[in-house]
Motif scaffolding. Structure first.
Motif, PDB file in Angstrom:
ATOM      1  N   THR A  39       0.830  -1.216   0.000  1.00  0.00           N
ATOM      2  CA  THR A  39       0.000   0.000   0.000  1.00  0.00           C
ATOM      3  C   THR A  39       0.867   1.271   0.000  1.00  0.00           C
ATOM      4  O   THR A  39       0.359   2.379  -0.135  1.00  0.00           O
ATOM      5  CB  THR A  39      -0.939   0.052   1.226  1.00  0.00           C
ATOM      6  N   LYS A  40       2.192   1.086   0.170  1.00  0.00           N
ATOM      7  CA  LYS A  40       3.084   2.263   0.182  1.00  0.00           C
ATOM      8  C   LYS A  40       3.930   2.344  -1.079  1.00  0.00           C
ATOM      9  O   LYS A  40       4.844   3.146  -1.158  1.00  0.00           O
ATOM     10  CB  LYS A  40       4.003   2.201   1.408  1.00  0.00           C
ATOM     11  N   LYS A  41       3.641   1.500  -2.070  1.00  0.00           N
ATOM     12  CA  LYS A  41       4.498   1.451  -3.258  1.00  0.00           C
ATOM     13  C   LYS A  41       4.058   2.402  -4.376  1.00  0.00           C
ATOM     14  O   LYS A  41       4.647   2.427  -5.441  1.00  0.00           O
ATOM     15  CB  LYS A  41       4.543   0.017  -3.796  1.00  0.00           C
ATOM     16  N   ARG A  42       3.003   3.131  -4.150  1.00  0.00           N
ATOM     17  CA  ARG A  42       2.466   4.104  -5.115  1.00  0.00           C
ATOM     18  C   ARG A  42       1.880   3.469  -6.367  1.00  0.00           C
ATOM     19  O   ARG A  42       1.502   4.174  -7.293  1.00  0.00           O
ATOM     20  CB  ARG A  42       3.532   5.111  -5.552  1.00  0.00           C
ATOM     21  N   LYS A  43       1.868   2.150  -6.436  1.00  0.00           N
ATOM     22  CA  LYS A  43       1.219   1.511  -7.578  1.00  0.00           C
ATOM     23  C   LYS A  43      -0.238   1.302  -7.205  1.00  0.00           C
ATOM     24  O   LYS A  43      -0.561   0.970  -6.067  1.00  0.00           O
ATOM     25  CB  LYS A  43       1.925   0.187  -7.881  1.00  0.00           C
ATOM     26  N   GLN A  44      -1.132   1.501  -8.198  1.00  0.00           N
ATOM     27  CA  GLN A  44      -2.560   1.328  -7.908  1.00  0.00           C
ATOM     28  C   GLN A  44      -3.139   0.189  -8.749  1.00  0.00           C
ATOM     29  O   GLN A  44      -2.669  -0.080  -9.855  1.00  0.00           O
ATOM     30  CB  GLN A  44      -3.304   2.631  -8.185  1.00  0.00           C
ATOM     31  N   TYR A  45      -4.174  -0.435  -8.197  1.00  0.00           N
ATOM     32  CA  TYR A  45      -4.739  -1.648  -8.798  1.00  0.00           C
ATOM     33  C   TYR A  45      -6.232  -1.475  -9.077  1.00  0.00           C
ATOM     34  O   TYR A  45      -6.922  -0.715  -8.400  1.00  0.00           O
ATOM     35  CB  TYR A  45      -4.521  -2.843  -7.856  1.00  0.00           C
ATOM     36  N   ASP A  46      -6.710  -2.232 -10.094  1.00  0.00           N
ATOM     37  CA  ASP A  46      -8.155  -2.234 -10.366  1.00  0.00           C
ATOM     38  C   ASP A  46      -8.881  -3.087  -9.331  1.00  0.00           C
ATOM     39  O   ASP A  46     -10.024  -2.799  -8.965  1.00  0.00           O
ATOM     40  CB  ASP A  46      -8.424  -2.831 -11.761  1.00  0.00           C
ATOM     41  N   LEU A  47      -8.198  -4.179  -8.902  1.00  0.00           N
ATOM     42  CA  LEU A  47      -8.812  -5.078  -7.914  1.00  0.00           C
ATOM     43  C   LEU A  47      -7.747  -5.572  -6.941  1.00  0.00           C
ATOM     44  O   LEU A  47      -6.662  -5.978  -7.350  1.00  0.00           O
ATOM     45  CB  LEU A  47      -9.440  -6.294  -8.626  1.00  0.00           C
ATOM     46  N   ILE A  48      -8.097  -5.532  -5.665  1.00  0.00           N
ATOM     47  CA  ILE A  48      -7.251  -6.159  -4.629  1.00  0.00           C
ATOM     48  C   ILE A  48      -8.111  -7.202  -3.923  1.00  0.00           C
ATOM     49  O   ILE A  48      -9.188  -6.881  -3.414  1.00  0.00           O
ATOM     50  CB  ILE A  48      -6.738  -5.129  -3.601  1.00  0.00           C
ATOM     51  N   LEU A  49      -7.640  -8.460  -3.935  1.00  0.00           N
ATOM     52  CA  LEU A  49      -8.313  -9.511  -3.170  1.00  0.00           C
ATOM     53  C   LEU A  49      -7.387  -9.852  -2.014  1.00  0.00           C
ATOM     54  O   LEU A  49      -6.246 -10.260  -2.223  1.00  0.00           O
ATOM     55  CB  LEU A  49      -8.556 -10.740  -4.063  1.00  0.00           C
ATOM     56  N   ASP A  50      -7.888  -9.670  -0.785  1.00  0.00           N
ATOM     57  CA  ASP A  50      -7.026  -9.742   0.398  1.00  0.00           C
ATOM     58  C   ASP A  50      -7.502 -10.861   1.317  1.00  0.00           C
ATOM     59  O   ASP A  50      -8.549 -10.747   1.952  1.00  0.00           O
ATOM     60  CB  ASP A  50      -7.089  -8.382   1.127  1.00  0.00           C
ATOM     61  N   VAL A  51      -6.732 -11.952   1.406  1.00  0.00           N
ATOM     62  CA  VAL A  51      -7.138 -13.034   2.314  1.00  0.00           C
ATOM     63  C   VAL A  51      -6.642 -12.774   3.732  1.00  0.00           C
ATOM     64  O   VAL A  51      -6.990 -13.495   4.651  1.00  0.00           O
ATOM     65  CB  VAL A  51      -6.668 -14.436   1.839  1.00  0.00           C
ATOM     66  N   THR A  52      -5.868 -11.715   3.916  1.00  0.00           N
ATOM     67  CA  THR A  52      -5.320 -11.437   5.245  1.00  0.00           C
ATOM     68  C   THR A  52      -5.284  -9.925   5.505  1.00  0.00           C
ATOM     69  O   THR A  52      -4.231  -9.311   5.536  1.00  0.00           O
ATOM     70  CB  THR A  52      -3.953 -12.159   5.412  1.00  0.00           C
ATOM     71  N   ALA A  53      -6.475  -9.347   5.672  1.00  0.00           N
ATOM     72  CA  ALA A  53      -6.645  -7.888   5.770  1.00  0.00           C
ATOM     73  C   ALA A  53      -6.324  -7.391   7.179  1.00  0.00           C
ATOM     74  O   ALA A  53      -7.064  -7.683   8.126  1.00  0.00           O
ATOM     75  CB  ALA A  53      -8.092  -7.542   5.418  1.00  0.00           C
ATOM     76  N   HIS A  54      -5.225  -6.652   7.293  1.00  0.00           N
ATOM     77  CA  HIS A  54      -4.835  -6.150   8.622  1.00  0.00           C
ATOM     78  C   HIS A  54      -4.571  -4.655   8.647  1.00  0.00           C
ATOM     79  O   HIS A  54      -4.284  -4.093   9.682  1.00  0.00           O
ATOM     80  CB  HIS A  54      -3.572  -6.878   9.110  1.00  0.00           C
ATOM     81  N   ARG A  55      -4.641  -4.011   7.479  1.00  0.00           N
ATOM     82  CA  ARG A  55      -4.283  -2.589   7.432  1.00  0.00           C
ATOM     83  C   ARG A  55      -5.526  -1.717   7.576  1.00  0.00           C
ATOM     84  O   ARG A  55      -6.643  -2.205   7.637  1.00  0.00           O
ATOM     85  CB  ARG A  55      -3.577  -2.277   6.117  1.00  0.00           C
ATOM     86  N   SER A  56      -5.274  -0.369   7.535  1.00  0.00           N
ATOM     87  CA  SER A  56      -6.423   0.532   7.632  1.00  0.00           C
ATOM     88  C   SER A  56      -7.062   0.686   6.250  1.00  0.00           C
ATOM     89  O   SER A  56      -6.391   0.504   5.229  1.00  0.00           O
ATOM     90  CB  SER A  56      -5.982   1.895   8.161  1.00  0.00           C
ATOM     91  N   VAL A  57      -8.325   1.044   6.236  1.00  0.00           N
ATOM     92  CA  VAL A  57      -9.023   1.225   4.944  1.00  0.00           C
ATOM     93  C   VAL A  57      -8.376   2.341   4.131  1.00  0.00           C
ATOM     94  O   VAL A  57      -8.429   2.326   2.906  1.00  0.00           O
ATOM     95  CB  VAL A  57     -10.521   1.535   5.140  1.00  0.00           C
ATOM     96  N   PHE A  58      -7.731   3.296   4.811  1.00  0.00           N
ATOM     97  CA  PHE A  58      -7.101   4.410   4.078  1.00  0.00           C
ATOM     98  C   PHE A  58      -5.898   3.907   3.279  1.00  0.00           C
ATOM     99  O   PHE A  58      -5.632   4.374   2.178  1.00  0.00           O
ATOM    100  CB  PHE A  58      -6.726   5.535   5.040  1.00  0.00           C
TER     101      PHE A  58
END
Ligand SMILES: NC(=O)c1ccc[n+]([C@@H]2O[C@H](COP(=O)([O-])OP(=O)(O)OC[C@H]3O[C@@H](n4cnc5c(N)ncnc54)[C@H](OP(=O)(O)O)[C@@H]3O)[C@@H](O)[C@H]2O)c1
Length: 327
Positions: free
Chosen positions: A210-229
């Motif tokens: 989330t800090k790499k400045r690359k953006q995605y059309d879809l993220i599928l996260d099986v292990t969601a631990h970060r903030s929504v921001f």
């Protein structure tokens, strides 16, 4: 000699490490009206088994806050129908079937009852082990990539937790639908994710996607631990993020702030609620038979070694699926 209504199973009565699991003789289950009794030949291990064993995150304690409500873990089974409930029309004794058990429980045993809606006939071309490696992980991936994600050719898709059970199917399916795929997992799984077809890989122990400045059309996260921001930062305008598993705090944030982020930023941040069903199992089976998707089995363990198998998955060592073979 053992009585007919007894069976071997791996049981537990408290949440904890794999040492709390014990091989025991218990009562063989009896199918209800809409259930099928299956003699289990193979059962695979999922992240949900590890969570159910540890009682973490908190949602793994649904139905049993202090102690596990059901004493046998194990979701994805393949075996032979032994008996059917009185309302069962689709299956009969002797059929070779595979699928998911109710609430993902009961599979680490010689016999299990499962609702018919989550079962399908096992194709003769597939072994019981291959069939058991499919259900939960593949159905999560299919509903995330095809149904909710609606992946289109050329889109940028990121799978977080790409080297585990659901992730290995998600990478292959995203490639099948023509996406450019980034897989994120631990250091030991970089080459493995590439072998599944990932175009780019990220080691989560070294970099935060989330800090790499690359953006995605879809993220599928099986292990969601970060903030929504953090997640919204990694999405293109109009892009979608789906949390499959992870921390309860993140899930609450998604429920509370997801709609606001959609209104203000035009990005969709949601939870994927997976519906086990036969149609999806059959769809995946066709892809497997056509060689488009492969259920990757890393290791096999006998029923008595379920604790070791769970430890192997829980420590993040499994590349793809771990399967328990039941004599
Ligand atoms: N939403 C629904 O309806 C639904 C239905 C069924 C299951 N689920 C959930 O789906 C999840 C499924 O997981 P699974 O069976 O695919 O699990 P899995 O086989 O254990 O795979 C998870 C992978 O993620 C990796 N990982 C852990 N932390 C990570 C991080 N911070 N960043 C990137 N990768 C990380 C793990 O490796 P390491 O351990 O080395 O880190 C592992 O390779 C479970 O949480 C389960 O509860 C949800």
């Amino acid at each position: 000699m053992r009585e007919d209504n007894r069976m071997k199973a791996i049981v537990y009565t408290e949440y904890g490490p794999p040492d709390v699991l014990q091989l025991k003789e218990v009562q063989k289950p009896v199918p209800k009206e809409h259930e099928v009794l299956i003699k289990v030949y193979a059962v695979s291990v999922n992240g949900s088994d590890w969570e159910g064993l540890r009682g973490k995150p908190l949602y793994a304690r649904l139905g049993g806050l202090r102690r596990p409500s059901e004493g046998i873990l194990g979701s994805d089974i393949a075996g032979r129908v032994e008996a059917v409930g009185k309302n069962i029309r689709e299956f009969q004794p002797g059929d070779e079937v595979f699928g998911e058990t109710l609430r993902y429980k009961g599979g680490f045993a010689e016999y299990v009852c499962a609702p018919e809606r989550g079962l399908a006939l096992k194709p003769a071309s597939m072994t019981f082990e291959e069939a058991a490696a499919i259900p939960q992980g593949a159905v999560i991936a299919l509903q995330g990539i095809r149904d909710k994600g609606q992946v289109q050719p050329g889109e940028n898709v990121l799978i977080n937790g790409a080297g585990g059970s659901a992730g290995t199917f998600a990478v292959q399916l995203a490639k099948y639908y023509g996406a450019e795929v980034t897989g994120v997992d631990n250091t030991g799984k970089m080459d493995f994710m590439r072998s599944l077809g990932a175009d780019h890989v990220i080691d989560y122990t070294r970099e935060d996607f989330t800090k790499k400045r690359k953006q995605y059309d879809l993220i599928l996260d099986v292990t969601a631990h970060r903030s929504v921001f953090a997640y919204q930062r990694a999405l293109k305008p109009g892009g979608s993020y789906f949390a499959v598993g992870g921390s309860v705090v993140t899930f609450f944030q998604i429920l509370l702030l997801g709609p606001w982020i959609r209104r203000t930023k035009g990005k969709h941040i949601r939870i994927l609620a997976v519906q086990p069903n036969r149609k999806d199992l059959l769809f995946i089976t066709e892809l497997v038979e056509a060689g488009k998707v492969v259920p990757v089995i890393d290791r096999r363990f006998p029923l008595s070694e379920v604790p070791e198998a769970l430890r192997y998955v829980g420590e993040g060592l499994a590349k793809g699926k771990v399967v328990i073979t039941v004599e």
